[in-house]
Scaffold this active site. Structure first.
Site, PDB file in Angstrom:
ATOM      1  N   GLU D  62      -7.973  -2.066   5.682  1.00  0.00           N
ATOM      2  CA  GLU D  62      -9.354  -2.125   6.190  1.00  0.00           C
ATOM      3  C   GLU D  62     -10.033  -3.462   5.930  1.00  0.00           C
ATOM      4  OE1 GLU D  62      -8.019   0.460   4.738  1.00  0.00           O
ATOM      5  OE2 GLU D  62      -8.224   2.089   6.179  1.00  0.00           O
ATOM      6  N   HIS D 131     -12.566  11.560   1.375  1.00  0.00           N
ATOM      7  CA  HIS D 131     -12.529  11.437   2.834  1.00  0.00           C
ATOM      8  C   HIS D 131     -13.751  11.999   3.532  1.00  0.00           C
ATOM      9  CE1 HIS D 131      -8.368  10.616   1.995  1.00  0.00           C
ATOM     10  NE2 HIS D 131      -8.018  10.583   3.251  1.00  0.00           N
TER      11      HIS D 131
HETATM   12  C1  TPP Z   1      -7.589   3.277   2.806  1.00  0.00           C
HETATM   13  C2  TPP Z   1      -7.050   4.335   3.683  1.00  0.00           C
HETATM   14  N1  TPP Z   1      -6.860   4.094   5.002  1.00  0.00           N
HETATM   15  C3  TPP Z   1      -6.344   5.036   5.818  1.00  0.00           C
HETATM   16  C4  TPP Z   1      -6.012   6.277   5.340  1.00  0.00           C
HETATM   17  C5  TPP Z   1      -5.429   7.364   6.271  1.00  0.00           C
HETATM   18  N2  TPP Z   1      -4.007   7.581   5.946  1.00  0.00           N
HETATM   19  C6  TPP Z   1      -3.635   8.593   5.120  1.00  0.00           C
HETATM   20  S1  TPP Z   1      -1.989   8.571   4.848  1.00  0.00           S
HETATM   21  C7  TPP Z   1      -1.747   7.247   5.843  1.00  0.00           C
HETATM   22  C8  TPP Z   1      -0.363   6.700   6.022  1.00  0.00           C
HETATM   23  C9  TPP Z   1       0.235   6.217   4.735  1.00  0.00           C
HETATM   24  O1  TPP Z   1       1.596   5.902   4.905  1.00  0.00           O
HETATM   25  P1  TPP Z   1       2.530   5.610   3.669  1.00  0.00           P
HETATM   26  O2  TPP Z   1       1.804   4.747   2.685  1.00  0.00           O
HETATM   27  O3  TPP Z   1       3.821   5.073   4.178  1.00  0.00           O
HETATM   28  O4  TPP Z   1       2.768   7.004   2.943  1.00  0.00           O
HETATM   29  P2  TPP Z   1       3.527   8.272   3.515  1.00  0.00           P
HETATM   30  O5  TPP Z   1       2.516   9.128   4.221  1.00  0.00           O
HETATM   31  O6  TPP Z   1       4.618   7.800   4.440  1.00  0.00           O
HETATM   32  O7  TPP Z   1       4.081   8.978   2.325  1.00  0.00           O
HETATM   33  C10 TPP Z   1      -2.953   6.809   6.387  1.00  0.00           C
HETATM   34  C11 TPP Z   1      -3.116   5.681   7.335  1.00  0.00           C
HETATM   35  C12 TPP Z   1      -6.266   6.526   3.957  1.00  0.00           C
HETATM   36  N3  TPP Z   1      -6.018   7.743   3.417  1.00  0.00           N
HETATM   37  N4  TPP Z   1      -6.755   5.539   3.171  1.00  0.00           N
END
Ligand code: TPP
Ligand code: TPP
Ligand code: MG
Ligand code: MG
Lengths: 339, 326, 339, 326
Positions: D62, D131
């Site tokens: 962000e 959230h």
């Molecule tokens: C700062 C922030 N931005 C966006 C999100 C929304 N979000 C939740 S999980 C995710 C993907 C994360 O991917 P990864 O770090 O690879 O973890 P995985 O879900 O694959 O275990 C996103 C974009 C969030 N929770 N926090």
């Protein structure tokens, strides 16, 4: 023989050399004048000079397409504005908070902007501007232009999270940008060794598959050559580049930094003085007898006087009118007024 | 109770020293607070005295070191984080309000974050738009945080000690303009001032001025001028924004029937609005005039001094606010 | 011959193998139950399962000193809690928002905490918890303890600025922490190639002089060996480590992710299924005839039934009382009450 | 004027499509907005339709991509940044309020930042403490930003178009609970609603309810129940917090003499406090009762549904707030 050797060594025309010599002196005297102005109470807040770091602008800004390419840096920004061709009186006026300033006194020393000349600031939040820089490069690519963005940042700023986020996106999207890490060995009073786990900051670009290297920043001519090479690569390839330039901050962190003994010894400073960019240039000129001592001194005092005139002109500029305080909050409306 | 004339800066510094000595779990962390002694010299001499284990210089990474302090606090350590200026805490807001302030709740009470975040808040002198924020109002909006903004050396020391000994994250805002003011400070190494207790900085019967931090002194100056006109203003030093001592504030308003809330932060949406709204709700029948507010101008802080001074409320602005009550 | 080969291959005792097999099945069935609960409206919000990633906890959490070492992760946290020994009924109750939950229903699936067992969450802001992890390791070093901190983060989280800031400080201060990058090839619907400039995420540790490597995460026994080696190094040396573990997310991003066709093909999933950690374990057991088919199936249904009992027990737990909403905002006071 | 029954989601989406087609400088940037269609599907089909140049998927950064959008805007591009949820914009606050919102001022008018930051703000359904933020109040406190929070599909489309065509950074907060509501939306591709103009969502003479975003609907429901008792409430949909249309708000209060400000954000220090404080100052003599406020509970958002529902104001809470006026 000597001539030949000289000729060999000579990597720039005498006219160029004189230009660099003049520009280096110009920045040097301008910055000294700023410190004087600050002590005289004619400038306030935080004020950071570029003394000892001149080749990073003399070498680099002379290698871009001025006014077309984008330049952005932090608060140590006077030299950038001067070399990009901003009106020096407007620069000094801004530093002195006058209505003749580039931002009519609203920005000050840390926040110099001259968008027409390609200077996008002048920012005070360490590391924060690196993302904006990514945006400038993004815009050039979006429009299919071959503009290059020069983003200067300090060694301390190279630890800021947003810098890494930006590096990743610049690498991911092939943005035409050069991150120039001005490694002057200190972040305020904190020495490089105390703030960076690996003091070779150029490596931080490699983790994102970005071409990265560390070069010397004291020799103006060398800086110029490196600048041409790297800028040419970025403009042609349309890819990002990280260059860590080893330099040194001869002045205190800012005009308000009055106890350098807290973080370095006079001996250390003396050691670095041997490679003061101005001295290196002067030696080079003498070695290749490109100018007489007399001419060198003449240029020096000529510039010193010019800076005095600039200061006087700036000091003659009035402070902004009280009601200007509400201007420029928005492009098209005024904020709620009054206390 | 024995006391000593001390500057606001030394009151904070002395408290840090006493608590570091008292509790092995207390440590300081921040930018240039060690070898460099701190930009406002609040931590002068502490690195030499306690070493790099208790006084930690960090890279310029507000989100990172604030999060590190929070994690350490979750294990029972008691970090005191210095923000070189509170303006930079904006970078760490996610760590502060989304992590430190919420984990006690999200864990159903398992985790505690005994942490203090302190530093100068508000405008100093021509530091421009990015370095002059008043953020206490934002913090005071966040459940899970406690927020204090002392105006005197004694309050600074008493509230800082309470903050350090508190098991919740506390935002402790100082003000660049206060560091050099002097006042008597109790010598007692256990001297504390509880949160949620406002202070009557000046008694008066005709009007109430509500303020915190440096604005308390601006109000006191205005009160003197009013006094010359025969109007006796009571000055309430809120001290603690969260928890907020509405009892004392309402008590004063019920006595004077007229009130002006004064704060340096941008007027619109500043915490003074919350204080004014509460007074309006609870003291409706006691008010002889609308609840007045005097705040900072709603503009980014300009660099040049004459415009900067326009933005920050001074005693004349407070007087104007009082006159507006009619 | 076959025996010997088997013997050669055998890198864990039959008892250990059975333990890993049981734990993998346990997590697998637990997670499947969670998805069922979600679809049944018994769990809400965001819920993310660990199916396919089991070796990252079976191999690693079995290699730490449980309850002494620190473990922290993001929102994909059920497996971590279960293997650290949290009461499974309390885990399921939390996921179902009941007063029997670890946080009495205030946290939910994304925010599991069991501080006594060494589980420090359970966090929802991508990347945010990596700094907290640095703080856990900082605390261990501050106290002179030899605790190791395991910080799990996703491939997407490995782009977050705060992660790099933390890496720098962990390297600078020699903090005993292992960053386990769970590279499951996706950040929600964004494929690794679309979010990382250099897809070899382990390199990001190297830029800070941190020992870093990439390893496989599908073979439980291999994971166990790597875990022992690396944890041992970090505990002895008191230095940080970055390990990128290649794994795969067989389920959708979360229980609410109902169109995986947007970012991957069934064929791709099938390809990875061949190395499903559970299948690899089963093959291994068969190859080395450590158990009869019957026993394997018996264990399977035994665990499935246990999970059913856990679910029933959790479902019997009541929702918290309305006035609990004000509890735990502060340790020592209540917030302003009412609307 | 021809119009079509449209969901709030599609009103936003249609406006994005029309403006991308109209202006080459407009592009979308954010997490999972392209190939994944957006978590709340607001950008569904746009990546396929406009390609990766105009619809850009970013890493989870962000601060980084908000800064990149800001820098691009400084060159004249018109980025529309999607925050997957406004809660995540907390990480980008420094970029938003210290960079985007201030550069026009710091440059003395040289630089403009024609950027929109949009996304769902407020609680959805059990997304827990990290959230579920309502941040519009914080943004509305920052000079240099404009802040809107539409409650209907038509308002969403008209205000979004104004935001995209505005030369200043605009925070456009949607609400997860509004995406599926339907309403008539003008077809005109130049249909805009100016900022700073509140809307009378329901006329009434006995009492004024002031709200924005989803709370407008909660107030309308409460108004119906009051109507059954013979109390006719006027519902003012603020729509734009900064600039704020105090004229319409004050006008309604001067007519009804009784007012309750309703907002989902944490009650203490929320923007409703600013609205209440202004009403208290300007309508003092018109008020028959104190300015009432109904806000969200001052606690981090709990996960479990029954507690979450306790936190978010509903029609019953609004009625209780009305009764409190006596
Ligand atoms: C700062 C922030 N931005 C966006 C999100 C929304 N979000 C939740 S999980 C995710 C993907 C994360 O991917 P990864 O770090 O690879 O973890 P995985 O879900 O694959 O275990 C996103 C974009 C969030 N929770 N926090
Ligand atoms: C986010 C943030 N934190 C702290 C500061 C205070 N500060 C201003 S300059 C500086 C040191 C920066 O050092 P470096 O990046 O090396 O640049 P240099 O001054 O050496 O040119 C610090 C800590 C700031 N301006 N912004
Ligand atoms: Mg430096
Ligand atoms: Mg992933």
């Amino acid at each position: 023989m000597a001539k030949q050797a000289a000729h060999k060594e000579l990597s720039a025309t005498p006219t160029e050399i004189e230009k660099y010599y003049r520009e280096t002196l110009y920045i040097r005297h301008f910055e000294e004048k700023c410190n004087i102005a600050y002590r005289a109470g004619k400038a306030g807040g935080y004020l950071h000079v570029y003394i000892g770091m001149e080749p990073l602008v003399v070498g680099w800004i002379n290698s871009i397409k001025k006014g077309y390419d984008y330049v952005i840096t932090a608060y140590r920004d006077h030299g950038h504005a001067l070399l990009l061709g901003s009106d020096p009186v407007a620069v000094m006026s801004e530093i002195m908070g006058r209505s003749g300033g580039m931002s009519r006194g609203k920005g000050g020393s840390m926040h110099l902007y001259d968008l027409e000349k390609g200077l996008f600031g002048g920012w005070g939040i360490v590391g924060g501007h690196t993302a904006l820089a990514g945006g400038l490069a993004f815009a050039a690519k979006y429009r299919g232009e071959d503009r290059v963005t020069l983003c200067y940042l300090g060694d301390g700023a190279a630890n800021a999270g947003v810098f890494f986020e930006t590096l990743n996106m610049c690498g991911l999207w092939d943005l035409p940008i050069i991150f120039i890490i001005e490694n002057n060995e200190f972040a305020m009073g904190t020495r490089l060794e105390y703030h960076a786990a690996d003091t070779e900051l150029w490596k931080r670009g490699e983790a994102f598959g970005i071409k990265s290297e560390r070069i010397d920043g004291m020799d103006t001519l060398q800086a110029k050559k490196d600048a041409e090479r790297i800028i040419d690569y970025v403009r042609k390839e349309g890819k990002p580049y990280v260059v860590e330039i080893m330099t040194y901050r001869f002045a205190g962190h800012g005009a308000a930094d009055n106890d350098q003994a807290l973080y370095r010894t006079p001996a250390e400073v003396e050691e670095h003085r041997k490679r003061d960019p101005l001295i290196l240039l002067q030696d080079y000129i003498k070695r290749n007898n490109l100018m007489t001592e007399e001419k060198m001194e003449a240029i020096d005092s000529e510039i010193e006087e010019e800076i005095d005139r600039i200061y006087e002109a700036a000091d003659a500029s009035p402070f902004p009118e009280k009601d200007e305080v509400y201007d420029n909050v928005y492009t098209d409306m005024e904020p709620e007024k009054g206390h | 109770m024995a006391s000593t004339m001390t500057t606001y800066r030394d009151a904070v510094r002395d408290c840090l020293i006493e608590e570091i000595e008292r509790d092995e779990n207390v440590f300081l962390i921040g930018e240039d607070i060690g070898r460099y002694q701190g930009t406002f010299k609040v931590t002068a001499g502490l690195f030499e005295r306690f070493g790099g284990r208790r006084v930690i210089d960090t890279p310029i990474t507000e989100p990172g070191f604030t999060g590190i302090a929070t994690g350490a606090a979750m294990t029972g350590l008691r970090p005191i984080v210095e923000m070189m200026t509170m303006s930079f805490s904006i970078l760490a807001l996610d760590q502060i309000i989304n992590h430190a302030a919420k984990v006690h709740y999200m864990t159903g009470g398992q985790a505690k974050v005994p942490m203090v975040i302190r530093g100068p808040g508000g405008a100093a002198n021509q530091l421009s738009a990015q370095h002059s924020h008043s953020l206490e109002g934002w913090y005071a909006h966040c459940p899970g945080l406690k927020v204090v903004a002392p105006s005197t050396p004694a309050c600074a020391k008493g509230l800082l000690r309470s903050a350090i000994r508190d098991d919740n994250p506390v935002i402790f805002t100082e003000n660049p303009g206060l560091y050099s003011i002097k006042g008597e400070v109790p010598d007692d190494k256990d001297f504390t001032i509880p949160f949620g207790k406002a202070r009557i900085a000046r008694e008066g019967k005709d009007l109430t001025l509500v303020a915190y931090s440096r604005m308390v002194h601006v109000c006191l100056a205005a009160a003197e001028e009013l006094s010359a006109e025969g109007i006796e203003a009571e000055v309430v030093d809120v001290r603690s924004l969260l928890p907020l001592d509405t009892e004392t504030i309402f008590g004063s308003v019920k006595k004077t029937h007229r009130v002006v809330v004064v704060y340096e932060d941008w007027k619109s949406g500043g915490f003074g609005a919350e204080i004014a709204a509460r007074i309006g709700e609870e003291c409706f029948d006691d008010l002889d005039a609308p609840v007045g507010r005097v705040g900072g101008l709603n503009v980014p802080m300009p660099y040049t001094r004459n415009l900067e001074l326009e933005c920050i409320p001074n005693d004349k602005d407070v007087l104007a606010g009082v006159r507006k009550l009619g």
